[in-house]
Enzyme design. Structure first.
Site, PDB file in Angstrom:
ATOM      1  N   LYS A  33      68.705  71.260  43.042  1.00 18.62           N
ATOM      2  CA  LYS A  33      69.955  71.077  43.777  1.00 18.62           C
ATOM      3  C   LYS A  33      70.018  72.130  44.877  1.00 18.62           C
ATOM      4  O   LYS A  33      69.297  73.139  44.823  1.00 18.62           O
ATOM      5  CB  LYS A  33      71.158  71.195  42.839  1.00 18.62           C
ATOM      6  CG  LYS A  33      71.362  72.588  42.259  1.00 18.62           C
ATOM      7  CD  LYS A  33      72.529  72.644  41.271  1.00 18.62           C
ATOM      8  CE  LYS A  33      73.852  72.521  41.948  1.00 18.62           C
ATOM      9  NZ  LYS A  33      74.990  72.792  41.036  1.00 18.62           N
TER      10      LYS A  33
ATOM     11  N   PHE B 200      80.204  63.224  41.007  1.00 15.84           N
ATOM     12  CA  PHE B 200      79.012  62.799  40.270  1.00 15.84           C
ATOM     13  C   PHE B 200      78.752  61.289  40.425  1.00 15.84           C
ATOM     14  O   PHE B 200      78.173  60.666  39.559  1.00 15.84           O
ATOM     15  CB  PHE B 200      79.100  63.186  38.788  1.00 15.84           C
ATOM     16  CG  PHE B 200      78.923  64.661  38.564  1.00 15.84           C
ATOM     17  CD1 PHE B 200      77.696  65.186  38.217  1.00 15.84           C
ATOM     18  CD2 PHE B 200      79.987  65.534  38.729  1.00 15.84           C
ATOM     19  CE1 PHE B 200      77.529  66.545  38.031  1.00 15.84           C
ATOM     20  CE2 PHE B 200      79.833  66.903  38.545  1.00 15.84           C
ATOM     21  CZ  PHE B 200      78.596  67.408  38.201  1.00 15.84           C
TER      22      PHE B 200
ATOM     23  N   ARG C 277      77.191  60.137  43.348  1.00 15.40           N
ATOM     24  CA  ARG C 277      76.258  60.001  44.470  1.00 15.40           C
ATOM     25  C   ARG C 277      74.915  59.520  43.932  1.00 15.40           C
ATOM     26  O   ARG C 277      74.253  60.232  43.186  1.00 15.40           O
ATOM     27  CB  ARG C 277      76.089  61.326  45.223  1.00 15.40           C
ATOM     28  CG  ARG C 277      74.981  61.252  46.264  1.00 15.40           C
ATOM     29  CD  ARG C 277      74.940  62.476  47.152  1.00 15.40           C
ATOM     30  NE  ARG C 277      75.943  62.370  48.197  1.00 15.40           N
ATOM     31  CZ  ARG C 277      76.211  63.342  49.063  1.00 15.40           C
ATOM     32  NH1 ARG C 277      75.581  64.496  48.976  1.00 15.40           N
ATOM     33  NH2 ARG C 277      77.124  63.178  49.996  1.00 15.40           N
ATOM     34  N   ALA C 278      74.542  58.328  44.303  1.00 17.00           N
ATOM     35  CA  ALA C 278      73.256  57.785  43.856  1.00 17.00           C
ATOM     36  C   ALA C 278      72.119  58.503  44.584  1.00 17.00           C
ATOM     37  O   ALA C 278      72.271  58.985  45.697  1.00 17.00           O
ATOM     38  CB  ALA C 278      73.196  56.292  44.138  1.00 17.00           C
TER      39      ALA C 278
ATOM     40  N   ASN D 209      78.006  67.756  29.304  1.00 22.91           N
ATOM     41  CA  ASN D 209      76.765  67.460  30.018  1.00 22.91           C
ATOM     42  C   ASN D 209      76.327  66.015  29.808  1.00 22.91           C
ATOM     43  O   ASN D 209      75.813  65.374  30.725  1.00 22.91           O
ATOM     44  CB  ASN D 209      75.655  68.422  29.583  1.00 22.91           C
ATOM     45  CG  ASN D 209      75.747  69.761  30.293  1.00 22.91           C
ATOM     46  OD1 ASN D 209      76.595  69.939  31.171  1.00 22.91           O
ATOM     47  ND2 ASN D 209      74.901  70.687  29.937  1.00 22.91           N
TER      48      ASN D 209
ATOM     49  N   CYS E 290      69.510  72.316  32.446  1.00 22.72           N
ATOM     50  CA  CYS E 290      70.551  71.986  31.464  1.00 22.72           C
ATOM     51  C   CYS E 290      70.591  70.509  31.109  1.00 22.72           C
ATOM     52  O   CYS E 290      70.249  70.127  29.987  1.00 22.72           O
ATOM     53  CB  CYS E 290      71.921  72.429  31.989  1.00 22.72           C
ATOM     54  SG  CYS E 290      72.107  74.222  32.069  1.00 22.72           S
TER      55      CYS E 290
ATOM     56  N   LYS F 167      67.390  68.541  29.255  1.00 22.96           N
ATOM     57  CA  LYS F 167      67.047  69.017  27.901  1.00 22.96           C
ATOM     58  C   LYS F 167      68.257  68.970  26.969  1.00 22.96           C
ATOM     59  O   LYS F 167      68.110  68.762  25.760  1.00 22.96           O
ATOM     60  CB  LYS F 167      66.424  70.422  27.951  1.00 22.96           C
ATOM     61  CG  LYS F 167      67.294  71.542  28.493  1.00 22.96           C
ATOM     62  CD  LYS F 167      67.880  72.405  27.392  1.00 22.96           C
ATOM     63  CE  LYS F 167      68.639  73.591  27.960  1.00 22.96           C
ATOM     64  NZ  LYS F 167      69.440  74.296  26.935  1.00 22.96           N
TER      65      LYS F 167
END
Length: 455
Positions: free
Chosen positions: A342, A261, A263-264, A220, A272, A275
């Protein structure tokens, strides 16, 4: 003989795993202290939105493979492998994870365990938690029961969770004995059998407790860093007049980097990543490795800045001055499309969209929000704005439209038709999910995140 499985905690994680493992042929019991949630699940209703899960729930309740209960005593009698799936939210008094739900689940279950069983952590926790759970088990379980502990983190992506359980891209097991390893193999045999029928392999990494606990938070942290990296590049692109979407595409062709991952937009959110990276920093500090994760503080700051950038863009588009306290947007009617963090989810926890809604409302704007699935959760989280029942209702009379969750309904919206409903054709594409040329051709003033202003 397959072991019988219990999943302690029937929130997003536990309910999804319980339902999917019943689908794989296991006898499963889902356990939760929330009577209303257990009643809903027992009646065939999933308390959250996850594509495909409702049908699997009803099917496996009907087959008798799946049941739900509020009794930890029943769980102890029923299960051979007990998966801990409770929440580990950020503590109210700091960045660290709150482990009170984990402690409660273990101490409620352990006294009732009268035979050898395996307690397996799935929740995302600070490194060292599994050793602590072993101590709890020693204190609370009968000494002659021989209860063991293992760790096997989850990797669910909301919107794709059913696939992630049935067809995982890897399984991680942290164990201390061959017996625990064999039990976890038996508990996942349904996953392996399905892979064989589909001519796939499921990689398995067998490791120690600490490594197994670190896998999820490390993954993460990496993903959050990648998202914040491209958003930092968006800030540079805005200053330089470059286009971050083309930059991302160009560097994404490099196989060492990859295009996922990158994409601005308004950044990451959900229950998740935010935190988890904070709890990771807090735990690293506790064990003397805080310096190693200082960069995650900047990752977090970049993520927060992108939310404020939407407010800045709104002020620019509307010709409102931006003072030290932010802009004065009083009297402006705005539509925000998106509330969930999302698409394909109703989860609004730490949602960038809702964070922006709050900032716009605080600046005086009259905001109307629409989201295909997240409306009820959004209303509970923030009730000081209006909520529309449809996209067309939300945009009617709006002087500015902000697209903040990349639902297909928004990506495929007809800008010409929407233009007939709004008071001003201005749009902020907070996810860079719209085609600027199509919107500009329809007479809209378009602003993306990290994209040049097109005359």
């Amino acid at each position: 003989m397959r072991p019988r499985l219990t999943f302690l905690g029937t929130g997003y994680l536990g309910a999804t795993y319980a339902i999917c493992f019943a689908e794989l042929g296991y006898e499963v019991l889902g356990v939760d202290v929330d009577e209303a949630k257990i009643a809903m699940l027992s009646e065939g209703q999933v308390p959250f939105h996850e594509p495909g899960l409702d049908e699997l729930l009803r099917k496996n309740l009907a087959s008798g493979k799946l049941r739900f209960s509020t009794s930890y005593e029943e769980a102890a009698q029923f299960g051979d492998v007990h998966f801990i799936c409770v929440g580990t939210p950020q503590r109210a008094d700091g960045m660290a994870a709150d482990l009170s739900y984990v402690e409660s689940a273990v101490t409620k279950l352990a006294p009732h365990l009268t035979r050898k069983a395996l307690i397996v952590g799935k929740s995302t926790v600070p490194v060292g938690t599994a050793e602590w759970i072993e101590q709890l088990v020693r204190r609370h379980a009968p000494a002659d029961a021989g209860v063991e502990v293992a760790w096997s983190p989850e990797f669910l992506q909301e919107g794709f969770a059913v696939e992630d359980v049935l067809r995982p891209n890897r399984i991680i097991v942290g164990v201390k004995s061959e017996w625990a390893n064999a039990m976890l193999y038996a508990a996942h045999k349904g996953v392996f059998d399905l892979a064989v029928t589909e001519d796939r392999e499921v990689p398995v990494v067998v490791t120690d407790f600490a490594t197994a606990e670190l896998v999820k938070v490390a993954a993460n942290a990496f993903l959050a860093t990648k998202i914040s990296f491209i958003n930092a590049m968006a800030e540079v692109c805005e200053a330089a007049g470059a286009d971050v979407t083309l930059l991302a595409r160009a560097i994404g062709y490099d196989p060492r980097i990859g295009n996922k991952f990158l994409r601005a937009g308004v950044g990451f959110g959900g229950g998740c990543l935010p935190k988890d990276i904070r709890a990771f920093q807090a735990r690293a500090q506790e064990i003397g490795a805080g310096e190693a994760l200082r960069f995650l503080h900047e990752v977090d700051l970049i993520n927060q800045r992108r939310r404020q950038r939407v407010v800045q863009l709104a002020a620019e588009l509307l010709g409102r001055p931006y003072g030290p306290a932010g802009p004065d947007l009083s009297g402006v009617r705005m539509a925000v499309l998106g509330a969930a963090f999302k698409p394909n989810s109703d989860d609004v926890r730490d949602s960038p969209a809702l964070s922006v809604v709050r900032k716009l409302a605080r600046s005086g704007a009259q905001v109307t929000v629409y989201d295909p699935e997240g409306m009820e959760n959004a209303k509970r989280d923030f009730s000081d704005v209006s909520y529309a029942k449809a996209m067309t209702e939300a945009v009617t009379g709006a002087e500015l439209v902000c697209v903040l969750t990349e639902w297909e309904e928004f990506r495929n919206a007809d800008p010409q038709a929407l233009g007939e409903l709004v008071a001003g054709r201005r749009v902020i594409d907070g996810r860079n999910c719209l085609d600027p040329s199509v919107w500009i051709a329809a007479g809209w003033e378009y602003r993306g995140m990290g994209r040049p202003v097109t005359p």
